[in-house]
Design a protein around this motif. Structure first.
Motif, PDB file in Angstrom:
ATOM      1  N   PRO A 182       0.834  -1.199   0.000  1.00  0.00           N
ATOM      2  CA  PRO A 182       0.000   0.000   0.000  1.00  0.00           C
ATOM      3  C   PRO A 182       0.870   1.251   0.000  1.00  0.00           C
ATOM      4  O   PRO A 182       2.005   1.235   0.463  1.00  0.00           O
ATOM      5  N   ALA A 183       0.337   2.302  -0.540  1.00  0.00           N
ATOM      6  CA  ALA A 183       1.083   3.560  -0.621  1.00  0.00           C
ATOM      7  C   ALA A 183       1.337   4.094   0.779  1.00  0.00           C
ATOM      8  O   ALA A 183       0.493   3.980   1.672  1.00  0.00           O
ATOM      9  N   PRO A 184       2.522   4.694   1.002  1.00  0.00           N
ATOM     10  CA  PRO A 184       2.806   5.250   2.329  1.00  0.00           C
ATOM     11  C   PRO A 184       1.909   6.449   2.602  1.00  0.00           C
ATOM     12  O   PRO A 184       1.486   7.154   1.692  1.00  0.00           O
ATOM     13  N   GLU A 185       1.648   6.667   3.884  1.00  0.00           N
ATOM     14  CA  GLU A 185       0.802   7.789   4.254  1.00  0.00           C
ATOM     15  C   GLU A 185       1.554   9.096   4.068  1.00  0.00           C
ATOM     16  O   GLU A 185       2.742   9.191   4.354  1.00  0.00           O
ATOM     17  N   ARG A 186       0.835  10.096   3.613  1.00  0.00           N
ATOM     18  CA  ARG A 186       1.445  11.410   3.440  1.00  0.00           C
ATOM     19  C   ARG A 186       1.298  12.193   4.739  1.00  0.00           C
ATOM     20  O   ARG A 186       0.261  12.141   5.388  1.00  0.00           O
ATOM     21  N   PRO A 187       2.324  12.927   5.096  1.00  0.00           N
ATOM     22  CA  PRO A 187       2.206  13.728   6.318  1.00  0.00           C
ATOM     23  C   PRO A 187       1.230  14.879   6.113  1.00  0.00           C
ATOM     24  O   PRO A 187       1.111  15.432   5.017  1.00  0.00           O
ATOM     25  N   ALA A 188       0.543  15.244   7.192  1.00  0.00           N
ATOM     26  CA  ALA A 188      -0.428  16.326   7.106  1.00  0.00           C
ATOM     27  C   ALA A 188       0.284  17.673   7.034  1.00  0.00           C
ATOM     28  O   ALA A 188      -0.155  18.579   6.348  1.00  0.00           O
ATOM     29  N   ALA A 205       8.246  14.222   7.794  1.00  0.00           N
ATOM     30  CA  ALA A 205       7.623  13.374   8.807  1.00  0.00           C
ATOM     31  C   ALA A 205       8.698  12.808   9.723  1.00  0.00           C
ATOM     32  O   ALA A 205       9.778  12.456   9.271  1.00  0.00           O
TER      33      ALA A 205
END
Length: 151
Positions: free
Chosen positions: A100-106, A111
């Protein structure tokens, strides 16, 4: 006029075959033959034969264009590539090969890195002294009933 003669001849032939099947007491087969025999007359009487001819003419034109038009061949290649890509991605997704694609920082900043934590292996359950471990844990009550009955 010719289509009427052909339609009713086909219907008469089918009804004759259905009659022979019924004479031999094969009523299910006779009913099927009779149903199919009614189709040519029904198509003629409803006026669907000219429609069928128009559809056949358009189909022949399409096939002729398919064979001789390079634009159509490019379209077929694009459809094939699209189908191959869809099937490949589905196959890879089922195998779990795609992560799965890594989460993007808000926030806009970088990050913070998290330390990798290995999952601890499950601890084996302690068994009571004198009990054997045969993989059938939880069946003590059934085992007790069987012992009482002498089995």
């Amino acid at each position: 006029m010719l289509s009427a003669a052909i339609s009713f001849a086909l219907t008469a032939g089918g009804v004759a075959v259905a009659g022979l099947r019924a004479y031999r007491r094969r009523f299910l087969s006779a009913t099927r033959w009779f149903a199919v025999a009614l189709l040519p007359a029904g198509l003629y009487l409803t006026g669907l034969f000219p429609l069928a001819r128009t559809i056949a003419d358009e189909f022949v034109d399409w096939v002729t264009g398919l064979v001789f038009d390079p634009k159509v061949w490019i379209g077929i290649v694009l459809l094939g590539v699209s189908a191959a890509l869809l099937l490949t991605t589905r196959w890879l997704g089922r195998r779990g090969a795609v992560e799965p694609a890594p989460e993007r920082p808000a926030a806009a900043g970088p990050a913070p890195e998290r330390p990798a934590v290995a999952a601890a292996p499950p601890k084996p359950k302690k068994r009571a002294a004198g009990k054997r471990d045969d993989g059938l844990g939880g069946f003590e009550d059934i085992e007790e009933l069987l012992r009482k009955r002498g089995i």
